[in-house]
Scaffold this active site. Structure first.
Site, PDB file in Angstrom:
ATOM      1  N   ASP A 101      -0.952   9.264  13.745  1.00 34.34           N
ATOM      2  CA  ASP A 101       0.251   9.262  14.588  1.00 34.34           C
ATOM      3  C   ASP A 101      -0.103   8.787  15.996  1.00 34.34           C
ATOM      4  OD1 ASP A 101       1.532  10.442  12.441  1.00 34.34           O
ATOM      5  OD2 ASP A 101       1.257  12.480  13.223  1.00 34.34           O
TER       6      ASP A 101
HETATM    7  N1  URA Z   1      -1.679  14.399   9.905  1.00 33.57           N
HETATM    8  C1  URA Z   1      -0.771  14.328  10.898  1.00 33.57           C
HETATM    9  O1  URA Z   1       0.138  15.141  10.973  1.00 33.57           O
HETATM   10  N2  URA Z   1      -0.902  13.340  11.803  1.00 33.57           N
HETATM   11  C2  URA Z   1      -1.909  12.434  11.790  1.00 33.57           C
HETATM   12  O2  URA Z   1      -1.986  11.573  12.667  1.00 33.57           O
HETATM   13  C3  URA Z   1      -2.847  12.529  10.748  1.00 33.57           C
HETATM   14  C4  URA Z   1      -2.710  13.510   9.818  1.00 33.57           C
END
Ligand code: URA
Length: 231
Positions: A101
């Site tokens: 993310d």
């Molecule tokens: N899980 C998440 O919630 N976000 C990420 O960036 C990676 C794994």
């Protein structure tokens, strides 16, 4: 791999230019003219342009330390794509083996070898990804067992796969998972009524984020790191 992709990998041409070249009928695969860019070729086929043999560039494998406010897609949206940090030829031909993310930091693997990245991404391959997680509320030890058995995420069928939770401090844990559902780590903690306030990926399979790499920096993987991703 697709013929048009092979041409891009072995020349300076873009995908559009490769398609135009194919239309001219100057490209031959094992002595036969091929005009369809989607035809599948092997690196050991003889692929020529006007009689000149093409040799594919070696696949590339990169470790990147992702900062916050960058995104893993090739296209800039609200935040810049991490590909702006990768100053190699044709960086945009590469892809990310497991996205993070925008607000997550840490280890991102980038390659142009689709088979290699499949071994990391496909849940069938059970490649372990380890995250350091900072939480809003103190973690309850019972969550270790809950995650071991799997939790029900909203809008998903079935439980998450067994995950390993290690408690580091009251509000800091390490979580190892073998799948990569959308926002998986954040949703797993939401399922036990907690909230992720910081998320950092430390390891993918055997590959650990290099301590020497500051945020925004990258390096090529060593051969041992590349080979550690089993097929
Ligand atoms: N899980 C998440 O919630 N976000 C990420 O960036 C990676 C794994």
């Amino acid at each position: 791999m697709r013929l048009d992709k092979f041409i891009c990998k072995s020349t300076e041409l873009t995908r559009t230019e490769a398609k135009k070249l194919l239309k001219t009928g100057l490209v031959q695969v094992n002595g036969e003219v091929v005009k369809n860019g989607a035809s599948q070729v092997h690196e050991n086929n003889s692929i020529t342009v006007e009689g000149q043999e093409l040799t594919a560039r070696q696949s590339r494998y990169i470790m990147f330390h992702k900062p916050v406010d960058t995104i893993c897609s090739n296209v800039d949206e609200v935040y810049p794509s991490l590909f702006h940090f990768i100053d190699v030829d044709k960086a945009f031909d590469m892809h990310v083996a497991g996205r993070l993310d925008a607000d997550t930091t840490g280890l991102v693997l980038i390659t142009d070898d689709g088979r290699w990245s499949h071994n990391i991404i496909s849940p069938k391959k059970s490649c372990v990804k380890t995250y350091r997680v900072w939480l809003r509320d103190a973690i309850d030890e019972s969550v270790i067992e809950t995650f071991k058995h799997g939790v029900q995420l909203q809008n998903e069928q079935g439980l998450t796969r067994p995950a390993v939770l290690e408690i580091i401090a009251e509000k800091e844990v390490l979580l190892s998972i073998t799948e990569g559902k959308y926002h998986q780590v954040k949703r797993m903690f939401a399922a036990v009524r907690n909230k992720v306030v910081g998320l950092h990926r430390e390891q993918v399979g055997e590959i650990k984020l290099d301590d020497e790499l500051a945020q925004g920096q990258w390096r090529y993987l060593t051969q041992a790191e590349v080979l550690s991703v089993n097929s």
